[in-house]
Design a protein around this motif. Sequence first.
Motif, PDB file in Angstrom:
ATOM      1  N   TYR A 272      -6.489  -4.515 -11.986  1.00 33.39           N
ATOM      2  CA  TYR A 272      -6.021  -3.398 -11.172  1.00 33.39           C
ATOM      3  C   TYR A 272      -6.864  -3.312  -9.896  1.00 33.39           C
ATOM      4  CZ  TYR A 272      -3.441  -1.565 -15.258  1.00 33.39           C
ATOM      5  OH  TYR A 272      -2.587  -1.404 -16.316  1.00 33.39           O
ATOM      6  N   GLY A 291      -1.694  -2.999 -11.004  1.00 27.86           N
ATOM      7  CA  GLY A 291      -1.682  -1.548 -11.058  1.00 27.86           C
ATOM      8  C   GLY A 291      -2.802  -1.014 -10.177  1.00 27.86           C
ATOM      9  N   LYS A 327       4.409  -0.180 -12.078  1.00 28.63           N
ATOM     10  CA  LYS A 327       2.991  -0.450 -12.352  1.00 28.63           C
ATOM     11  C   LYS A 327       2.204   0.860 -12.393  1.00 28.63           C
ATOM     12  CE  LYS A 327       3.099  -5.043 -10.250  1.00 28.63           C
ATOM     13  NZ  LYS A 327       2.569  -5.941  -9.197  1.00 28.63           N
TER      14      LYS A 327
END
Length: 414
Positions: A272, A291, A327
Amino acid sequence: MKELQGIGASEGIAIGRLGWMESGEDTVEKKGITDVAGELSRLDAAREETIRQLQSIYVDALKKLPEKDSMIFQIHIMMMQDEDFTEAMRQAVRTEKVCAEYAVWEAGRTFSERFAKMDNEYMRGRAQDVVDISRRLIRVLQRKEEKSDFSSAEPRIVAADNLTPSETVQMDKSAVLAFVTRQGSRTAHAAILARTLGIPAVVGLGAGLDALREGAALIVDGSTGRVLVNPDGKTVAVYREKQREEREHRKKLLKLLHAPAVSRAGVRIRVYANIAHPNDVESALENGAEGIGLFRSEFLYMGRDSLPTEEEQFQAYKQVLQKMGKKPVIVRTFDIGADKEVPYLHLPKEANPALGYRAIRICLDRKELFRTQLRALLRASAFGNLQIMFPMIVSPDEVKAAKAVLEDVKSALS
């Protein structure tokens, strides 16, 4: 061909012509005063304006730098608020009866020299930070507008005696091939920013840099600290080949951007990105983020004179969630306080603010601020995969209290 040896501060190779940057230092005269109280008032007002400027630079820096690097300007704010530094300036006005500009110059020189003499390399690098904030405060006192110290019709290798963090971050990156400086170290904040911005840099070249003239042909190797002056054709060809190899290496790495991260043991790891502004989302997606692991919401509150409205916050969160699609996006409720000052909230001064009245404790004390942010977040959650993080929690009771406010806001919206 002549070779200069300095300190490699930021990797990369640049080939081009030199452009000297004018010194950002302003002339300060030692002028006497008769109205001490008035001069102290002028100094205090200028300090407040300087802090506002630094807050604005910090917010702008967040749009192009990671938070850890943007924090340089929060450190500058803390330096400007330092009691010893402030008292040194005020003492000069009171006892020497000199103008505020000279008091700032004198205190800045004294504190900068103290840092420069320290044994620790990192602490020596803070000398330039003191110079930076002192120059800015003097310019505010002299009512001089912010100026761009380097401009060029074509990209150049920028040469300077030294570079301050604000000069580095505010420079037009498209006009800069590399930095070379007479002074400096790898741990100076300007060098750290150069690495983050991907600009090759060699510092600490000493007196050898002084002989270089505007427009001189240079090769800068930020990995080795070498600077080649007026290189011959064969040497230029060798370094152009090195540049080509660097580009090819980057291309190979780029092919792996969107490949899943899997350990040697076969464990799937999701990668992420951390962001501090909606503008960061494109870069996160381009670099393969699966994400947003942390969306810092403080940018909405800083660098302004009043609280953001619920609608402003809603639009910012909605923009990020829509761009990220399915996401996950983890938004941290505002972590204000300590090093992240918001003057219009008039937060109390504390001996150790990092562990005190900040973040979730402000939220739970000033619940209407918290409720406004939570309403904006809940409304935006309809546009993506939102998760909420509460910052700086110190006890289970704070989690329970924060969740209770969240549920109350949720019920009111439904």
